[in-house]
Design an enzyme around this catalytic site. Structure first.
Site, PDB file in Angstrom:
ATOM      1  N   THR A 105       0.812  -1.201   0.000  1.00 46.40           N
ATOM      2  CA  THR A 105       0.000   0.000   0.000  1.00 46.40           C
ATOM      3  C   THR A 105       0.856   1.265   0.000  1.00 46.40           C
ATOM      4  O   THR A 105       1.976   1.264   0.538  1.00 46.40           O
ATOM      5  CB  THR A 105      -0.907  -0.001   1.259  1.00 46.40           C
ATOM      6  OG1 THR A 105      -1.469   1.284   1.451  1.00 46.40           O
ATOM      7  CG2 THR A 105      -0.128  -0.358   2.523  1.00 46.40           C
ATOM      8  N   ASP A 106       0.285   2.350  -0.531  1.00 48.54           N
ATOM      9  CA  ASP A 106       0.981   3.644  -0.495  1.00 48.54           C
ATOM     10  C   ASP A 106       1.115   4.170   0.932  1.00 48.54           C
ATOM     11  O   ASP A 106       1.888   5.088   1.203  1.00 48.54           O
ATOM     12  CB  ASP A 106       0.267   4.675  -1.388  1.00 48.54           C
ATOM     13  CG  ASP A 106      -1.160   4.978  -0.972  1.00 48.54           C
ATOM     14  OD1 ASP A 106      -1.650   4.397   0.015  1.00 48.54           O
ATOM     15  OD2 ASP A 106      -1.806   5.814  -1.643  1.00 48.54           O
ATOM     16  N   GLU A 107       0.360   3.567   1.883  1.00 50.72           N
ATOM     17  CA  GLU A 107       0.415   4.047   3.269  1.00 50.72           C
ATOM     18  C   GLU A 107       1.764   3.816   3.925  1.00 50.72           C
ATOM     19  O   GLU A 107       2.063   4.420   4.954  1.00 50.72           O
ATOM     20  CB  GLU A 107      -0.651   3.361   4.121  1.00 50.72           C
ATOM     21  CG  GLU A 107      -2.034   3.801   3.808  1.00 50.72           C
ATOM     22  CD  GLU A 107      -2.974   3.674   5.001  1.00 50.72           C
ATOM     23  OE1 GLU A 107      -2.506   3.605   6.146  1.00 50.72           O
ATOM     24  OE2 GLU A 107      -4.183   3.643   4.759  1.00 50.72           O
ATOM     25  N   TYR A 134      -1.548  -0.442  11.144  1.00 52.08           N
ATOM     26  CA  TYR A 134      -1.780  -1.103   9.854  1.00 52.08           C
ATOM     27  C   TYR A 134      -0.596  -0.868   8.918  1.00 52.08           C
ATOM     28  O   TYR A 134       0.002  -1.818   8.392  1.00 52.08           O
ATOM     29  CB  TYR A 134      -3.078  -0.593   9.199  1.00 52.08           C
ATOM     30  CG  TYR A 134      -3.158  -0.907   7.717  1.00 52.08           C
ATOM     31  CD1 TYR A 134      -3.295  -2.218   7.276  1.00 52.08           C
ATOM     32  CD2 TYR A 134      -3.066   0.111   6.760  1.00 52.08           C
ATOM     33  CE1 TYR A 134      -3.337  -2.513   5.916  1.00 52.08           C
ATOM     34  CE2 TYR A 134      -3.119  -0.175   5.404  1.00 52.08           C
ATOM     35  CZ  TYR A 134      -3.244  -1.488   4.983  1.00 52.08           C
ATOM     36  OH  TYR A 134      -3.278  -1.777   3.641  1.00 52.08           O
ATOM     37  N   LYS A 165       2.233  -3.443   7.317  1.00 53.48           N
ATOM     38  CA  LYS A 165       2.405  -3.646   5.872  1.00 53.48           C
ATOM     39  C   LYS A 165       3.857  -3.334   5.474  1.00 53.48           C
ATOM     40  O   LYS A 165       4.448  -4.044   4.657  1.00 53.48           O
ATOM     41  CB  LYS A 165       1.437  -2.760   5.074  1.00 53.48           C
ATOM     42  CG  LYS A 165      -0.026  -3.166   5.173  1.00 53.48           C
ATOM     43  CD  LYS A 165      -0.335  -4.539   4.583  1.00 53.48           C
ATOM     44  CE  LYS A 165      -0.180  -4.596   3.071  1.00 53.48           C
ATOM     45  NZ  LYS A 165      -0.601  -5.926   2.549  1.00 53.48           N
TER      46      LYS A 165
END
Ligand code: NAD
Ligand code: DAU
Length: 345
Positions: A128-130, A152, A156
């Site tokens: 994810t871009d997060e 989260y 990741k």
């Protein structure tokens, strides 16, 4: 290298939102055989795969990616693995981080370890871009440092690092994708767009966290699936690929568009307490995957209108998801003012 060249592809987390769309996409693209391994957590739903069940070349196995025996059985004779299985909701990670570490870190490790032993030829870790953390200006490149700011995204980021370490240490041909906020059919109604649409369809307001000026880049699930499939077939092992559509919108603007699409009034948008540690903005530079031959095809306005229509037409799919576990979770953790942090329960 096209999809049909793989004998058998393992899709973990394939009963969730993006994974189920991806399984459908693979079969459309001529994949001879796919195996879906999914634990069926609250987010996993066999109804997402109902149209695929019974098709030749499709098999579903219920199991946990952190369980080595279940993974070994599911990965047997697979030449490719695409890992979607994860705990994915930031709000839940603020309340119960342990499940995120167990699945997103330990589970990823078990998959990687088994893939080395099985001699898997291609392994895509869907991330994810997060993991870059909030990006107030500019766009993240794949080489940028990882600065995750919630449990989260920290879990990741850790999964990404293990995946890349398995390439460097054991030669496992791993590619990592870092996708932007994805929307479209079959997304669980805990997430912002489906929560907003289904709340309005139930006659309830949209809860906007804080000032609603946080920005996300909205990527249609079909475009995201095409990107992951391209990385699966043509990505270079050991590389990371950002996937972003350039559809940056403040949350408030997305909420207003949804209200308009349903012919309702902006009075149904309610500001509530902000998410703790809420990232203001994510933005990725997608030029690396564009150089591989991918470009987003679905304009946000069209994709959003089509998605709203899908939720209007599929009440029987989302109504059960908003009762039971989700209703309990919402009642326990969200007060009348919106999100509650752990200390406020
Ligand atoms: P989702 O929550 O809809 O689905 C996750 C699936 O994983 C569910 O079917 C669940 O049952 C399964 N699962 C959870 N724990 C498991 C375990 N231990 N073993 C086996 N299966 C398990 O998630 P999604 O939105 O489809 O996201 C899929 C992947 O894409 C995730 O890895 C997520 O981090 C990533 N991603 C999501 C987005 C997004 O906006 N939705 C954007 C970028 C990346
Ligand atoms: O960026 C990719 C990520 O996008 C994925 O990795 C995650 O799995 C996915 O859940 C998503 O994370 P976000 O936190 O951005 O998504 P969410 O749908 O929870 O929220 C989107 C934005 O809307 C965010 O700024 C928070 C806000 N929001 C969300 C909800 C659920 C609200 O204002 N009100 C809400 O009720």
């Amino acid at each position: 290298m096209e999809i049909a060249r793989f004998r058998r592809i393992l899709v973990t987390g394939g009963a969730g939102f993006i994974g189920s769309n991806f399984a459908r996409y693979l079969l459309e693209q001529g994949a001879p055989e796919i195996v879906v391994l999914d634990k069926l957590t609250y987010a996993g739903n066999l109804a997402n795969l109902a149209d695929l069940a019974g098709r030749p070349g499709f098999r579903f196995i219920q199991g946990d990616i952190a369980d080595p025996a279940a993974v070994a059985a599911a990965m047997e004779n697979c030449d490719a693995v695409v890992n979607f299985a994860a705990e994915t909701h930031v709000d839940r990670s603020l309340l119960e981080p342990a499940a995120f570490i167990q699945t997103n870190v330990q589970g990823t490790y078990v998959l990687l370890e088994t893939a080395v032993r099985c001699g898997v030829e291609r392994f895509v870790q869907v991330s994810t871009d997060e993991v870059y953390g909030e990006v107030l200006t500019g766009r993240s490149r794949e080489s940028d440092p990882l600065r995750p700011r919630n449990p989260y995204s920290a879990s990741k980021a850790s999964g990404d690092l293990f995946a890349l370490a398995y390439y460097a240490s054991y030669g496992l041909p791993v590619m990592v994708t870092r996708g932007a906020n994805t929307y479209g059919p079959y997304q669980h109604p805990e997430k912002f767009i489906p929560l907003s649409v289904t709340n309005l369809l139930e006659g309830r307001p949209i809860p906007i966290y804080g000032d609603g000026r946080q920005e996300r880049d909205w990527l249609h699930v079909r475009d995201h699936c095409r990107a992951i499939a391209l990385v699966l077939t043509r990505g270079e092992p050991g590389q990371v690929y950002n996937v972003g559509a350039g559809n940056h919108r403040p949350n408030l603007e997305v909420a207003r568009t949804i209200v308009r699409l349903l012919g309702l009034s902006d009075d149904l948008i309610q500001h509530v307490a902000d998410r703790p540690g809420h990232d203001r903005r994510y933005a990725v530079d997608a030029s690396k995957i564009e150089a591989l031959g991918w470009t987003p095809e679905i304009p946000f306005d069209e994709g959003l209108a089509e998605t709203v229509r899908w939720y209007e037409a599929h009440r029987e799919w989302w109504t059960p998801l908003k009762s039971g576990e989700f209703a309990d979770y919402y009642r326990r953790n969200y007060g009348a003012r919106g999100v509650l942090g752990r200390g406020e329960q």
